[in-house]
Enzyme design. Structure first.
Site, PDB file in Angstrom:
ATOM      1  N   ILE A 160      -3.858 -48.902  25.437  1.00  0.00           N
ATOM      2  CA  ILE A 160      -2.467 -49.138  25.772  1.00  0.00           C
ATOM      3  C   ILE A 160      -1.712 -48.192  24.865  1.00  0.00           C
ATOM      4  CG2 ILE A 160      -0.540 -50.740  25.641  1.00  0.00           C
ATOM      5  CD1 ILE A 160      -2.406 -52.968  26.356  1.00  0.00           C
ATOM      6  N   PRO A 161      -1.098 -47.198  25.427  1.00  0.00           N
ATOM      7  CA  PRO A 161      -0.515 -46.096  24.633  1.00  0.00           C
ATOM      8  C   PRO A 161       0.713 -46.464  23.822  1.00  0.00           C
ATOM      9  CG  PRO A 161       0.046 -45.837  26.939  1.00  0.00           C
ATOM     10  CD  PRO A 161      -0.832 -47.056  26.848  1.00  0.00           C
ATOM     11  N   CYS A 162       0.520 -47.372  22.916  1.00  0.00           N
ATOM     12  CA  CYS A 162       1.636 -47.794  22.098  1.00  0.00           C
ATOM     13  C   CYS A 162       2.123 -46.646  21.223  1.00  0.00           C
ATOM     14  CB  CYS A 162       1.222 -48.970  21.228  1.00  0.00           C
ATOM     15  SG  CYS A 162      -0.393 -48.762  20.480  1.00  0.00           S
ATOM     16  N   HIS A 163       1.240 -45.707  20.940  1.00  0.00           N
ATOM     17  CA  HIS A 163       1.623 -44.608  20.060  1.00  0.00           C
ATOM     18  C   HIS A 163       2.565 -43.624  20.750  1.00  0.00           C
ATOM     19  CE1 HIS A 163      -1.824 -43.532  22.480  1.00  0.00           C
ATOM     20  NE2 HIS A 163      -1.484 -42.273  22.355  1.00  0.00           N
TER      21      HIS A 163
END
Length: 193
Positions: A160-163
């Site tokens: 989950i591309p939280c970055h």
DNA sequence: TTCAACCATATTC
DNA sequence: GAATATGGTTGAA
């Protein structure tokens, strides 16, 4: 239960209400491996991967894991599914276009969190967004703060591309596992595309 | 640069 | 239930 898709990977998210009771008797198997961003800990239930952590140390990850599943038993045990995850990151590091098959994911979260995570999955690779953007996607630009909270509890780092979510002014702010980690993820991603 | 709202959770009483 | 604290924020002062 909803499903989100990203780069061909399929992710299954389970609503927390389905979890609250079983959490007590669950056994979580975890193991570690080296990711492009340092040590990584992957944990799974019998249903699928439930956490992928990128803490500063293995001990920190384990502590983190325990705090996320206070009612569950943790067990250090290497599962086949963990190898899948590791292979996935290996492919990434190698710049492979062909992604591994989706490993099953078993996440817990509130409806709101799930909506946020799903919105994150729609961010195109190597692109970034802001908390306000995500909020707008969810229907109310004012939700930005809440979005931050939801993203903060993201159970599966990187997948989950939280970055990819930055501050409204484009700067990188906090990160659960440290700003440096966030930077290296972005840098890695920009390079690997 | 500082401060006060904003929103959804978790925790605690 | 209500109060409180806490987040990977924001926008105005």
């Amino acid at each position: 239960m909803i499903q989100g898709k990203t780069s061909g990977r399929k992710i299954t998210v389970t609503n927390s209400s389905e979890y609250k009771k079983v959490g007590a008797d669950m056994v979580i198997a975890y193991s570690t491996f080296k990711s492009p961003f340092g040590t990584c800990l992957v944990a799974s239930t019998d249903k699928g991967v439930c956490n992928i952590l990128f803490g500063a140390s293995i001990a920190a990850d384990i502590a983190d894991l325990q705090s996320r599943w206070p009612l569950s038993k943790l067990m250090k045990k290497h599962q086949p599914i963990h190898a899948e995850v590791e292979a996935y990151f290996k492919d990434l590091a190698a710049g492979s276009k062909t992604r591994r098959n989706a490993f099953p994911m078993h996440l817990k979260g509130t409806d709101f969190q799930i909506r946020v995570w799903k919105a994150l999955l729609t961010i195109p690779g190597a692109k970034t967004s802001t908390y306000g953007d995500i909020a707008k996607k969810l229907g109310d630009p004012k939700l930005s703060r809440a979005v931050g909270g939801a993203i903060g509890s993201n159970p599966v780092g990187y997948i989950i591309p939280c970055h990819r979510v930055l501050k409204s002014d484009g700067g990188i702010s906090g990160f659960h596992w440290g700003v440096e980690k966030k930077k290296s993820m972005l840098a890695f991603e920009a390079e690997a595309k």
